[in-house]
Scaffold this motif. Structure first.
Motif, PDB file in Angstrom:
ATOM      1  N   UNK A 169     -19.289 -64.084  -5.810  1.00 50.50           N
ATOM      2  CA  UNK A 169     -19.137 -62.917  -4.059  1.00 50.50           C
ATOM      3  C   UNK A 169     -19.937 -63.063  -3.678  1.00 50.50           C
ATOM      4  N   UNK A 170     -21.162 -63.263  -3.773  1.00 53.51           N
ATOM      5  CA  UNK A 170     -22.430 -62.115  -3.364  1.00 53.51           C
ATOM      6  C   UNK A 170     -22.926 -62.756  -1.928  1.00 53.51           C
ATOM      7  N   UNK A 171     -22.284 -64.058  -2.716  1.00 57.12           N
ATOM      8  CA  UNK A 171     -22.599 -65.920  -1.147  1.00 57.12           C
ATOM      9  C   UNK A 171     -22.382 -65.056   0.631  1.00 57.12           C
ATOM     10  N   UNK A 172     -21.275 -64.387   0.216  1.00 58.73           N
ATOM     11  CA  UNK A 172     -20.408 -63.800   1.766  1.00 58.73           C
ATOM     12  C   UNK A 172     -21.157 -62.412   2.040  1.00 58.73           C
ATOM     13  N   UNK A 173     -22.716 -61.995   0.898  1.00 58.53           N
ATOM     14  CA  UNK A 173     -22.562 -60.589   2.169  1.00 58.53           C
ATOM     15  C   UNK A 173     -23.056 -60.628   3.124  1.00 58.53           C
TER      16      UNK A 173
END
Length: 178
Positions: A169-173
């Motif tokens: 999910x952190x790829x969308x930070x």
């Protein structure tokens, strides 16, 4: 940290382009002045909170981004950034501090939590739309309480810079990858 991989470079290009506020192809101190002013204007910050927001945003330039200016011309190109970001990120204490400063800048109410509204304002300042903000917010709100506390935000930010997991999910930070 999986530096040099195509996925990591894609994330770093995304990060670079988000902070190129004037879309000039370089990041410079003026981009941070513009970022701070847009945050103030969009979030309606006032008084001491405005001064603190400006200080937090300027700290990002002075303690982090300016170090990527390898030729000393006052501008960081994408190539300079990609060449210099890995060593800067290896200083985890500085990265943590920078993410805390970003959190404090986004938290316009000063209540210690970023709401979806505040996050959406920040994404709009970066030139992204509300749908991208909602998707990113939902992905990094790991406890699902509808707000981002500083721990969640910093943890997701650190994972953005260090994770090699293309499904994390952190790829969308910083919004959709470019």
């Amino acid at each position: 940290m999986a530096t040099g991989t195509p996925f990591w470079q894609q994330k770093m290009r995304t990060y670079f382009r988000r902070f190129d506020i004037d879309k000039s192809g370089t990041v410079e101190e003026d981009d941070f002045d513009k970022l701070a002013q847009k945050l103030v204007d969009m979030a309606g910050n006032s008084g001491g909170r405005t001064d603190q927001l400006r200080a937090n945003v300027k700290l990002l330039w002075s303690s982090y981004w300016s170090k990527g200016d390898s030729d000393g011309d006052g501008q960081v190109t994408e190539a300079e950034f990609l060449a210099n970001v890995a060593p800067a990120l290896s200083d985890t204490a500085s990265t943590h501090k920078a993410l805390e400063s970003i959190f404090d800048a986004i938290d316009s109410s000063g209540d210690g939590e970023i709401s979806l509204e505040e996050f959406t304002t920040f994404f709009q300042v970066l030139g992204l739309d509300a749908a991208a903000a909602k998707a990113s917010f939902s992905a990094i709100d790991v406890n699902g309480d509808g707000g981002l506390n500083k721990g969640e935000f910093v943890s997701a930010g650190e994972a953005f810079f260090t994770s090699a997991d293309e499904a994390a999910p952190s790829r969308l930070f910083w919004g959709p990858l470019v």
